[in-house]
Design a protein around this motif. Structure first.
Motif, PDB file in Angstrom:
ATOM      1  N   VAL A   1       0.920  -1.370  -0.082  1.00 14.88           N
ATOM      2  CA  VAL A   1       0.142  -0.054  -0.143  1.00 14.88           C
ATOM      3  C   VAL A   1       0.863   1.281   0.143  1.00 14.88           C
ATOM      4  CG1 VAL A   1      -1.644   1.210   1.139  1.00 14.88           C
ATOM      5  CG2 VAL A   1      -1.903  -1.314   1.163  1.00 14.88           C
ATOM      6  N   LEU A   2       1.971   1.181   0.629  1.00 13.87           N
ATOM      7  CA  LEU A   2       2.615   2.354   0.843  1.00 13.87           C
ATOM      8  C   LEU A   2       3.374   2.721  -0.558  1.00 13.87           C
ATOM      9  CD1 LEU A   2       3.536   4.606   3.219  1.00 13.87           C
ATOM     10  CD2 LEU A   2       5.764   2.949   3.223  1.00 13.87           C
ATOM     11  N   VAL A   3       3.780   1.772  -1.212  1.00 17.25           N
ATOM     12  CA  VAL A   3       4.402   1.989  -2.438  1.00 17.25           C
ATOM     13  C   VAL A   3       3.200   2.514  -3.450  1.00 17.25           C
ATOM     14  CG1 VAL A   3       5.349   0.866  -4.563  1.00 17.25           C
ATOM     15  CG2 VAL A   3       6.131  -0.149  -2.138  1.00 17.25           C
ATOM     16  N   LEU A   4       2.163   2.222  -3.474  1.00 19.37           N
ATOM     17  CA  LEU A   4       1.229   2.466  -4.285  1.00 19.37           C
ATOM     18  C   LEU A   4       0.897   3.883  -3.858  1.00 19.37           C
ATOM     19  CD1 LEU A   4      -1.275  -0.448  -4.403  1.00 19.37           C
ATOM     20  CD2 LEU A   4       0.037   0.360  -6.147  1.00 19.37           C
ATOM     21  N   TYR A   5       0.739   4.367  -2.616  1.00 23.79           N
ATOM     22  CA  TYR A   5       0.329   5.813  -2.326  1.00 23.79           C
ATOM     23  C   TYR A   5       1.656   6.683  -2.658  1.00 23.79           C
ATOM     24  CZ  TYR A   5      -0.346   9.342   1.199  1.00 23.79           C
ATOM     25  OH  TYR A   5      -0.859  10.970   1.759  1.00 23.79           O
TER      26      TYR A   5
ATOM     27  N   SER B   1       4.164  -9.264 -14.050  1.00 20.44           N
ATOM     28  CA  SER B   1       5.156  -9.293 -13.004  1.00 20.44           C
ATOM     29  C   SER B   1       5.458  -7.922 -12.616  1.00 20.44           C
ATOM     30  CB  SER B   1       6.614  -9.695 -13.605  1.00 20.44           C
ATOM     31  OG  SER B   1       6.737  -8.618 -14.680  1.00 20.44           O
ATOM     32  N   THR B   2       6.117  -7.669 -11.499  1.00 23.95           N
ATOM     33  CA  THR B   2       6.544  -6.119 -10.993  1.00 23.95           C
ATOM     34  C   THR B   2       7.168  -5.594 -12.313  1.00 23.95           C
ATOM     35  OG1 THR B   2       6.744  -7.068  -8.886  1.00 23.95           O
ATOM     36  CG2 THR B   2       7.704  -4.978  -9.327  1.00 23.95           C
ATOM     37  N   ALA B   3       8.040  -5.889 -12.852  1.00 23.82           N
ATOM     38  CA  ALA B   3       8.253  -5.510 -14.052  1.00 23.82           C
ATOM     39  C   ALA B   3       7.446  -4.732 -14.943  1.00 23.82           C
ATOM     40  CB  ALA B   3       9.721  -6.144 -14.946  1.00 23.82           C
ATOM     41  N   ASP B   4       6.404  -5.710 -15.277  1.00 23.45           N
ATOM     42  CA  ASP B   4       5.565  -5.219 -15.898  1.00 23.45           C
ATOM     43  C   ASP B   4       4.492  -4.076 -15.562  1.00 23.45           C
ATOM     44  OD1 ASP B   4       5.657  -7.452 -17.884  1.00 23.45           O
ATOM     45  OD2 ASP B   4       4.447  -8.696 -16.623  1.00 23.45           O
ATOM     46  N   TYR B   5       4.282  -3.863 -14.383  1.00 25.27           N
ATOM     47  CA  TYR B   5       3.615  -2.749 -13.737  1.00 25.27           C
ATOM     48  C   TYR B   5       4.466  -1.475 -13.751  1.00 25.27           C
ATOM     49  CZ  TYR B   5       0.828   0.172 -10.469  1.00 25.27           C
ATOM     50  OH  TYR B   5       0.319   0.974  -9.936  1.00 25.27           O
ATOM     51  N   ILE B   6       5.713  -1.675 -13.668  1.00 23.54           N
ATOM     52  CA  ILE B   6       6.887  -0.805 -13.625  1.00 23.54           C
ATOM     53  C   ILE B   6       6.723  -0.111 -15.282  1.00 23.54           C
ATOM     54  CG2 ILE B   6       9.191   0.122 -13.773  1.00 23.54           C
ATOM     55  CD1 ILE B   6       9.531  -1.819 -11.312  1.00 23.54           C
ATOM     56  N   ALA B   7       6.876  -0.973 -16.107  1.00 22.43           N
ATOM     57  CA  ALA B   7       6.809  -0.465 -17.669  1.00 22.43           C
ATOM     58  C   ALA B   7       5.561   0.105 -18.096  1.00 22.43           C
ATOM     59  CB  ALA B   7       6.763  -1.861 -18.524  1.00 22.43           C
ATOM     60  N   VAL B   8       4.168  -0.165 -17.315  1.00 29.78           N
ATOM     61  CA  VAL B   8       2.988   0.341 -17.736  1.00 29.78           C
ATOM     62  C   VAL B   8       3.298   1.852 -16.952  1.00 29.78           C
ATOM     63  CG1 VAL B   8       0.502   0.398 -17.254  1.00 29.78           C
ATOM     64  CG2 VAL B   8       1.714  -1.710 -18.108  1.00 29.78           C
ATOM     65  N   ALA B   9       3.480   1.702 -15.958  1.00 35.34           N
ATOM     66  CA  ALA B   9       3.672   3.068 -15.235  1.00 35.34           C
ATOM     67  C   ALA B   9       4.563   4.219 -15.963  1.00 35.34           C
ATOM     68  CB  ALA B   9       4.095   2.994 -13.529  1.00 35.34           C
ATOM     69  N   THR B  10       5.727   3.637 -16.485  1.00 34.51           N
ATOM     70  CA  THR B  10       6.310   4.625 -17.470  1.00 34.51           C
ATOM     71  C   THR B  10       5.786   5.081 -18.507  1.00 34.51           C
ATOM     72  OG1 THR B  10       8.671   3.799 -16.635  1.00 34.51           O
ATOM     73  CG2 THR B  10       8.769   4.574 -18.677  1.00 34.51           C
ATOM     74  N   GLU B  11       5.147   3.955 -19.137  1.00 31.87           N
ATOM     75  CA  GLU B  11       4.576   4.174 -20.505  1.00 31.87           C
ATOM     76  C   GLU B  11       3.182   5.283 -20.275  1.00 31.87           C
ATOM     77  OE1 GLU B  11       1.293   2.091 -23.386  1.00 31.87           O
ATOM     78  OE2 GLU B  11       2.667   0.857 -22.613  1.00 31.87           O
ATOM     79  N   VAL B  12       2.308   4.973 -19.246  1.00 26.40           N
ATOM     80  CA  VAL B  12       1.230   5.991 -19.327  1.00 26.40           C
ATOM     81  C   VAL B  12       1.516   7.248 -18.775  1.00 26.40           C
ATOM     82  CG1 VAL B  12      -0.781   6.070 -17.820  1.00 26.40           C
ATOM     83  CG2 VAL B  12      -0.202   3.829 -19.072  1.00 26.40           C
ATOM     84  N   THR B  13       2.639   7.455 -17.826  1.00 32.89           N
ATOM     85  CA  THR B  13       2.768   8.740 -17.315  1.00 32.89           C
ATOM     86  C   THR B  13       3.997   9.593 -18.258  1.00 32.89           C
ATOM     87  OG1 THR B  13       4.709   7.990 -16.064  1.00 32.89           O
ATOM     88  CG2 THR B  13       2.572   8.028 -14.922  1.00 32.89           C
ATOM     89  N   GLY B  14       4.568   8.630 -19.378  1.00 31.88           N
ATOM     90  CA  GLY B  14       5.399   9.393 -20.180  1.00 31.88           C
ATOM     91  C   GLY B  14       6.726   9.809 -19.682  1.00 31.88           C
ATOM     92  N   GLN B  15       6.850   9.409 -18.490  1.00 35.58           N
ATOM     93  CA  GLN B  15       8.281   9.745 -17.912  1.00 35.58           C
ATOM     94  C   GLN B  15       9.007   8.200 -17.188  1.00 35.58           C
ATOM     95  OE1 GLN B  15       8.892  12.881 -15.378  1.00 35.58           O
ATOM     96  NE2 GLN B  15       7.094  13.807 -16.056  1.00 35.58           N
ATOM     97  N   ASP B  16      10.171   8.068 -17.065  1.00 33.17           N
ATOM     98  CA  ASP B  16      10.845   6.619 -16.732  1.00 33.17           C
ATOM     99  C   ASP B  16      10.593   6.793 -15.235  1.00 33.17           C
ATOM    100  OD1 ASP B  16      12.256   4.444 -15.914  1.00 33.17           O
ATOM    101  OD2 ASP B  16      14.274   5.257 -16.997  1.00 33.17           O
ATOM    102  N   ARG B  17       9.678   5.988 -14.565  1.00 30.14           N
ATOM    103  CA  ARG B  17       9.478   5.577 -13.401  1.00 30.14           C
ATOM    104  C   ARG B  17      10.024   4.572 -12.809  1.00 30.14           C
ATOM    105  NH1 ARG B  17       7.354  10.799 -12.657  1.00 30.14           N
ATOM    106  NH2 ARG B  17       5.619  10.944 -14.277  1.00 30.14           N
ATOM    107  N   SER B  18      11.297   3.623 -13.512  1.00 34.44           N
ATOM    108  CA  SER B  18      11.725   2.596 -13.085  1.00 34.44           C
ATOM    109  C   SER B  18      12.552   2.809 -11.738  1.00 34.44           C
ATOM    110  CB  SER B  18      12.599   1.927 -14.066  1.00 34.44           C
ATOM    111  OG  SER B  18      13.736   2.641 -14.549  1.00 34.44           O
ATOM    112  N   GLY B  19      13.170   3.837 -11.797  1.00 32.42           N
ATOM    113  CA  GLY B  19      14.131   4.103 -10.778  1.00 32.42           C
ATOM    114  C   GLY B  19      13.480   4.411  -9.392  1.00 32.42           C
ATOM    115  N   PHE B  20      12.166   5.326  -9.475  1.00 33.60           N
ATOM    116  CA  PHE B  20      11.544   5.566  -8.307  1.00 33.60           C
ATOM    117  C   PHE B  20      10.885   4.212  -7.690  1.00 33.60           C
ATOM    118  CE2 PHE B  20       7.295   6.633  -6.366  1.00 33.60           C
ATOM    119  CZ  PHE B  20       7.620   7.493  -5.725  1.00 33.60           C
ATOM    120  N   LEU B  21      10.125   3.553  -8.688  1.00 37.05           N
ATOM    121  CA  LEU B  21       9.419   2.308  -8.369  1.00 37.05           C
ATOM    122  C   LEU B  21      10.282   1.105  -7.964  1.00 37.05           C
ATOM    123  CD1 LEU B  21       6.587   2.097 -10.656  1.00 37.05           C
ATOM    124  CD2 LEU B  21       6.464   2.460  -8.302  1.00 37.05           C
ATOM    125  N   ARG B  22      11.537   1.274  -8.417  1.00 47.84           N
ATOM    126  CA  ARG B  22      12.451   0.198  -7.794  1.00 47.84           C
ATOM    127  C   ARG B  22      13.130   0.540  -6.549  1.00 47.84           C
ATOM    128  NH1 ARG B  22      13.620  -3.947 -11.257  1.00 47.84           N
ATOM    129  NH2 ARG B  22      13.051  -3.647 -13.655  1.00 47.84           N
TER     130      ARG B  22
END
Length: 526
Positions: free
Chosen positions: A429-433, A461-482
């Motif tokens: 939950v904390l990650v999503l928040y 997978s977790t990597a799939d969620y990170i990839a969707v987050a990056t695609e939809v928001t238009g910015q690389d979110r991998s560092g933040f989420l990892r």
């Protein structure tokens, strides 16, 4: 889950065999490449070899089998009310992914009496938790094969782990995470989803129920009744539900005509009705956030047992039918509503989109607690800490972050012992928040819906969620989420520079959960 019961004699083989179900399952999302497995030939290779007896799951490395994908399970079970034993036939339609001289299924505590591959007798052996099958001829890659296994089972048998929950009038099953193969031979991993039909033959006075919709009821000459069910969407083995007991079916209508089906102990139907009647409103609330309900039906199964040791959790999200302890549902709405939402969310995160590996469990449980807590706080119901807002709960959870990472590892890096503790729940939950605080409400919900739609009826997978987050928001979110998912320390919370993390104490912290027990007693919404 651990059930300690006595052992009785093996059951006899079931008379007759089941009909194979034709499949229309979508392509499966599997976390591992079959060509990378030790001990297996490359797809289309010249020399058939034994299929690998693992899918390499990071939490349960012995679970699952490679060299094929299951397209459909057709289960035919008969329950004897006198002996309390089960005779069964499991017919699997599989598609090979490599040339195979032998294949294996997961199986534990099953008395196998016969195995046939494409109608021909096959040699077999049971070793540890595997059923090794050697067909009369080698199997070629990309063939569709029928595997039929006749077996008996004793729901009361003592095993290292089991899905069976014996009740005074029958049984229910709790397969999650790694025990479906104590009920039927299968490829027991959430990355291999398949179509499912179930036929249950029961004596008079009790009813058989399974996932999906009832397709046929047969009254047999000896007075028994056979109930047949089919699931319209593919299902992971850990989400299968089969139950026998003195139940009444309570039908009602949900939003947009969704048929709701509750399976309720006959003697307690009236007492449980206040809880059951909450479901339409819960479904409507969640559909507004995550889209139309993804399955053909939904409902609750208050298991017909008051034994406090029967199963060590409150609720379990078997597909289309959530298992509950009946006494839990006798409480007032503020005590149960958010937990009911938690289980309903699993229809989307966990059931429709299943974890690619068990290390991805936070996707299930973090989301279930996230929306369960939102539902609670919208209604002003205090949580277990007496808090009434998501911000207050997340500030409290944030302070615990480093201690939880010390005790239980990062959110997305569990092991078998701590898989179902609070780090996968409130830590998720904390990650999503944090992600929502970073990108804003609209972008967050766009990511959620895109992820669910992209991996609909598959595994992710977790990597799939990170990839969707990056695609939809238009910015690389991998560092933040990892950092949030795999870091050993808790990152700064966006928008809350004043939030602090309590220093780690090296002595063992007070357990946040029942270590090694089933996960749903760990839900933050309780």
């Amino acid at each position: 889950m651990r059930y300690r019961t006595r052992v009785t004699a093996p059951a006899a083989a079931l008379l007759g065999t089941a009909t194979v179900l034709a499949t229309g399952a979508p392509a499966l999302a599997r976390p591992f490449s079959t060509g990378e497995k030790s001990g297996g030939a490359r797809a289309g290779g010249d020399t058939p070899a034994p299929g690998p007896e693992t899918l390499g799951d990071p939490v349960y490395p012995a679970l699952g089998n490679d060299g094929y994908r299951v397209l459909a399970y057709d289960l035919d079970l008969a329950y004897d009310g006198t002996t309390r034993l089960v005779d069964a036939t499991a017919t699997l339609r599989i598609r090979t992914t490599q040339d195979l001289s032998r294949l294996s299924l997961d199986a534990l505590g099953l008395d196998i009496s016969a195995v046939r591959v494409d109608g021909r007798d096959a040699a077999f052996e049971q070793a540890d938790e595997k059923l090794r099958i050697t067909p009369a001829r080698a199997l070629r890659a990309h063939d569709d094969i029928t595997v039929c296994v006749e077996y008996g089972a004793d729901p009361r048998r003592t095993l290292p782990h089991t899905a069976w929950v014996p009740t005074p009038d029958g049984f229910a099953i709790c397969p999650q995470p790694n025990s479906a193969h104590t009920v039927f031979p299968c490829n027991d991993h959430p990355s291999d989803k398949a179509d499912l039909t179930v036929r249950i033959t029961v004596p008079s006075g009790v009813r058989g129920v399974a996932n999906g919709l009832l397709t046929c009821t047969e009254t047999l000459p000896d007075g028994r009744t056979a109930y047949s069910y089919r699931s319209r969407a593919p299902i992971a083995a850990e989400l299968v539900q089969i139950t026998v007991g003195d139940y009444v079916i309570k039908d009602r209508q949900g939003p947009h005509g969704l048929p709701l089906r509750d399976v309720v102990p006959t003697a307690r139907a009236a007492a449980l009705e206040p809880a059951l009647s909450l479901t339409p409103g819960l479904v409507g609330w969640l559909e507004d956030r995550l889209g139309a309900f993804p399955f053909e039906t939904y409902g609750l199964l208050p298991c017909n047992s008051d034994d406090p040791n029967a199963f060590d959790f409150t609720g379990l999200e078997t597909q289309t039918l959530t298992l509950y302890k009946p006494n839990f549902l006798l409480q007032a709405e503020p005590k149960i509503g958010s937990h009911m939402m938690h289980e309903l969310v699993h229809s989307y995160f966990g059931n429709m989109v299943s974890p690619a590996t068990w290390a991805d469990l936070w996707l299930n449980e973090g989301h279930a607690d996230f929306y369960g807590l939102l539902y609670r706080y919208e209604r002003g119901w205090p949580d277990s800490l007496g808090l009434t807002t998501m911000e207050a709960r997340m500030k409290d959870t944030y302070a615990r972050g480093d201690q939880w990472r010390h005790d239980s590892g990062p959110v997305a890096a569990p092991n078998e012992v701590d898989l179902f503790d609070s780090q996968r729940y409130l830590g998720g939950v904390l990650v999503l928040y944090a992600f929502r605080e970073l990108v804003g409400e609209d972008a967050f919900h766009a990511v959620e819906r895109t992820f669910l739609e992209r991996f609909r009826y598959r595994s992710a997978s977790t990597a799939d969620y990170i990839a969707v987050a990056t695609e939809v928001t238009g910015q690389d979110r991998s560092g933040f989420l990892r950092d949030w998912l795999y870091g050993t320390t808790t990152p700064r919370m966006p928008g809350h520079p004043d939030w602090t993390v309590t220093p780690v104490t090296q002595s063992p912290a007070t357990p946040h959960s029942l270590r090694g027990g089933h996960h749903h007693d760990n839900s933050a919404t309780l």
